[in-house]
Design a protein around this motif. Sequence first.
Motif, PDB file in Angstrom:
ATOM      1  N   VAL A  92       5.273  -4.763 -41.546  1.00 39.14           N
ATOM      2  CA  VAL A  92       6.086  -5.362 -40.479  1.00 39.14           C
ATOM      3  C   VAL A  92       7.474  -5.639 -41.032  1.00 39.14           C
ATOM      4  O   VAL A  92       7.634  -6.440 -41.947  1.00 39.14           O
ATOM      5  CB  VAL A  92       5.437  -6.661 -39.952  1.00 39.14           C
ATOM      6  CG1 VAL A  92       6.333  -7.322 -38.914  1.00 39.14           C
ATOM      7  CG2 VAL A  92       4.080  -6.365 -39.367  1.00 39.14           C
ATOM      8  N   LYS A  93       8.477  -4.976 -40.467  1.00 35.61           N
ATOM      9  CA  LYS A  93       9.847  -5.178 -40.942  1.00 35.61           C
ATOM     10  C   LYS A  93      10.458  -6.421 -40.288  1.00 35.61           C
ATOM     11  O   LYS A  93      10.895  -7.335 -40.976  1.00 35.61           O
ATOM     12  CB  LYS A  93      10.703  -3.951 -40.649  1.00 35.61           C
ATOM     13  CG  LYS A  93      10.334  -2.749 -41.493  1.00 35.61           C
ATOM     14  CD  LYS A  93      11.281  -1.607 -41.214  1.00 35.61           C
ATOM     15  CE  LYS A  93      10.937  -0.415 -42.070  1.00 35.61           C
ATOM     16  NZ  LYS A  93      11.797   0.731 -41.787  1.00 35.61           N
ATOM     17  N   TYR A  94      10.506  -6.431 -38.945  1.00 29.97           N
ATOM     18  CA  TYR A  94      11.072  -7.585 -38.230  1.00 29.97           C
ATOM     19  C   TYR A  94      10.644  -7.534 -36.766  1.00 29.97           C
ATOM     20  O   TYR A  94      10.355  -6.466 -36.231  1.00 29.97           O
ATOM     21  CB  TYR A  94      12.605  -7.621 -38.350  1.00 29.97           C
ATOM     22  CG  TYR A  94      13.307  -6.364 -37.923  1.00 29.97           C
ATOM     23  CD1 TYR A  94      13.698  -6.166 -36.603  1.00 29.97           C
ATOM     24  CD2 TYR A  94      13.587  -5.360 -38.850  1.00 29.97           C
ATOM     25  CE1 TYR A  94      14.359  -5.007 -36.218  1.00 29.97           C
ATOM     26  CE2 TYR A  94      14.243  -4.197 -38.475  1.00 29.97           C
ATOM     27  CZ  TYR A  94      14.627  -4.028 -37.151  1.00 29.97           C
ATOM     28  OH  TYR A  94      15.268  -2.888 -36.775  1.00 29.97           O
ATOM     29  N   PRO A  95      10.601  -8.706 -36.111  1.00 30.33           N
ATOM     30  CA  PRO A  95      10.283  -8.706 -34.677  1.00 30.33           C
ATOM     31  C   PRO A  95      11.506  -8.276 -33.862  1.00 30.33           C
ATOM     32  O   PRO A  95      12.640  -8.522 -34.251  1.00 30.33           O
ATOM     33  CB  PRO A  95       9.904 -10.154 -34.388  1.00 30.33           C
ATOM     34  CG  PRO A  95      10.527 -10.934 -35.473  1.00 30.33           C
ATOM     35  CD  PRO A  95      10.645 -10.051 -36.663  1.00 30.33           C
ATOM     36  N   PHE A 113       7.360  -5.468 -32.502  1.00 26.99           N
ATOM     37  CA  PHE A 113       7.836  -5.446 -33.887  1.00 26.99           C
ATOM     38  C   PHE A 113       8.391  -4.070 -34.229  1.00 26.99           C
ATOM     39  O   PHE A 113       7.951  -3.056 -33.666  1.00 26.99           O
ATOM     40  CB  PHE A 113       6.681  -5.731 -34.867  1.00 26.99           C
ATOM     41  CG  PHE A 113       6.113  -7.107 -34.749  1.00 26.99           C
ATOM     42  CD1 PHE A 113       6.727  -8.177 -35.363  1.00 26.99           C
ATOM     43  CD2 PHE A 113       4.939  -7.324 -34.039  1.00 26.99           C
ATOM     44  CE1 PHE A 113       6.188  -9.454 -35.268  1.00 26.99           C
ATOM     45  CE2 PHE A 113       4.397  -8.591 -33.943  1.00 26.99           C
ATOM     46  CZ  PHE A 113       5.028  -9.658 -34.556  1.00 26.99           C
ATOM     47  N   ILE A 114       9.335  -4.050 -35.180  1.00 31.37           N
ATOM     48  CA  ILE A 114       9.730  -2.804 -35.829  1.00 31.37           C
ATOM     49  C   ILE A 114       8.908  -2.752 -37.117  1.00 31.37           C
ATOM     50  O   ILE A 114       8.917  -3.694 -37.898  1.00 31.37           O
ATOM     51  CB  ILE A 114      11.238  -2.775 -36.145  1.00 31.37           C
ATOM     52  CG1 ILE A 114      12.050  -2.807 -34.854  1.00 31.37           C
ATOM     53  CG2 ILE A 114      11.590  -1.539 -36.966  1.00 31.37           C
ATOM     54  CD1 ILE A 114      11.890  -1.600 -33.963  1.00 31.37           C
ATOM     55  N   VAL A 115       8.204  -1.637 -37.307  1.00 27.45           N
ATOM     56  CA  VAL A 115       7.282  -1.527 -38.438  1.00 27.45           C
ATOM     57  C   VAL A 115       7.648  -0.307 -39.284  1.00 27.45           C
ATOM     58  O   VAL A 115       8.481   0.514 -38.900  1.00 27.45           O
ATOM     59  CB  VAL A 115       5.819  -1.423 -37.948  1.00 27.45           C
ATOM     60  CG1 VAL A 115       5.392  -2.698 -37.253  1.00 27.45           C
ATOM     61  CG2 VAL A 115       5.626  -0.232 -37.044  1.00 27.45           C
ATOM     62  N   ASP A 116       6.995  -0.204 -40.443  1.00 28.89           N
ATOM     63  CA  ASP A 116       7.205   0.935 -41.338  1.00 28.89           C
ATOM     64  C   ASP A 116       6.743   2.214 -40.651  1.00 28.89           C
ATOM     65  O   ASP A 116       5.738   2.220 -39.946  1.00 28.89           O
ATOM     66  CB  ASP A 116       6.419   0.718 -42.638  1.00 28.89           C
ATOM     67  CG  ASP A 116       6.782   1.727 -43.693  1.00 28.89           C
ATOM     68  OD1 ASP A 116       6.128   2.786 -43.729  1.00 28.89           O
ATOM     69  OD2 ASP A 116       7.713   1.469 -44.479  1.00 28.89           O
ATOM     70  N   GLY A 147      14.493   6.972 -35.196  1.00 29.67           N
ATOM     71  CA  GLY A 147      13.592   7.176 -36.327  1.00 29.67           C
ATOM     72  C   GLY A 147      12.787   5.956 -36.734  1.00 29.67           C
ATOM     73  O   GLY A 147      12.004   6.029 -37.671  1.00 29.67           O
ATOM     74  N   LEU A 148      12.946   4.832 -36.055  1.00 31.76           N
ATOM     75  CA  LEU A 148      12.167   3.629 -36.375  1.00 31.76           C
ATOM     76  C   LEU A 148      10.904   3.597 -35.526  1.00 31.76           C
ATOM     77  O   LEU A 148      10.889   4.081 -34.392  1.00 31.76           O
ATOM     78  CB  LEU A 148      13.000   2.372 -36.112  1.00 31.76           C
ATOM     79  CG  LEU A 148      14.263   2.216 -36.959  1.00 31.76           C
ATOM     80  CD1 LEU A 148      15.049   0.996 -36.496  1.00 31.76           C
ATOM     81  CD2 LEU A 148      13.919   2.082 -38.426  1.00 31.76           C
ATOM     82  N   LYS A 149       9.857   3.010 -36.088  1.00 25.94           N
ATOM     83  CA  LYS A 149       8.597   2.883 -35.352  1.00 25.94           C
ATOM     84  C   LYS A 149       8.530   1.506 -34.724  1.00 25.94           C
ATOM     85  O   LYS A 149       8.774   0.498 -35.391  1.00 25.94           O
ATOM     86  CB  LYS A 149       7.403   3.110 -36.273  1.00 25.94           C
ATOM     87  CG  LYS A 149       6.068   3.129 -35.537  1.00 25.94           C
ATOM     88  CD  LYS A 149       4.904   3.302 -36.477  1.00 25.94           C
ATOM     89  CE  LYS A 149       4.538   4.747 -36.581  1.00 25.94           C
ATOM     90  NZ  LYS A 149       3.240   4.935 -37.264  1.00 25.94           N
ATOM     91  N   LYS A 150       8.209   1.469 -33.444  1.00 29.32           N
ATOM     92  CA  LYS A 150       8.086   0.207 -32.710  1.00 29.32           C
ATOM     93  C   LYS A 150       6.614  -0.021 -32.395  1.00 29.32           C
ATOM     94  O   LYS A 150       5.913   0.929 -32.014  1.00 29.32           O
ATOM     95  CB  LYS A 150       8.881   0.302 -31.401  1.00 29.32           C
ATOM     96  CG  LYS A 150       9.073  -1.030 -30.693  1.00 29.32           C
ATOM     97  CD  LYS A 150       9.556  -0.885 -29.263  1.00 29.32           C
ATOM     98  CE  LYS A 150      10.883  -0.209 -29.106  1.00 29.32           C
ATOM     99  NZ  LYS A 150      11.392  -0.265 -27.718  1.00 29.32           N
TER     100      LYS A 150
END
Length: 167
Positions: A92-95, A113-116, A147-150
């Motif tokens: 978990v990177k950040y909400p 959340f934005i996740v790996d 390119g970020l995973k939500k």
Amino acid sequence: MSRRLTPPSPSSADTTGKGKAAKAAAQTRKGYSKKGTRIHTRTHFFKPKTLALKRAPVYERKAVHALPAEFNPKEQRDARALLSKMNKFRVVKYPLTTESAMKKIEDHNTLVFIVDIKANKRQIKDAVREMYDIKCAKVNTLIRPDGLKKAYVRLTNDLDALDIANR
């Protein structure tokens, strides 16, 4: 009385050599080949096998993420094991706190959340459970165009997403 000249017979011309040379010249002008067309008896045409060289990459394809605090260059094998491990802080990177994410929190009891990028749904579910001490009903994921995973983490009915978001 006129005397008529008769042309020489073909048999006499061949023996002199001039007739043979004329025949050979005509044959080279016309072209001659014994090779005919190949008769294919099978329906498949295969490409010939060529040399397949072993890969020799110039650089590693996967970049190393951040090194842990207890990194010791002498123990490289242990450091690689620590890096490859997906812990809750790497997953978990950040909400996400956009307007649409807030609407999900209020209306659908869902945290965003934005996740790996390499984290799967089980890892996301476990990381959220460990970090926030909550039970997740369901996890939906998508990869954004940047390119970020939500991850949309739906909570069970006994929990309120608004209270957990305000923690």
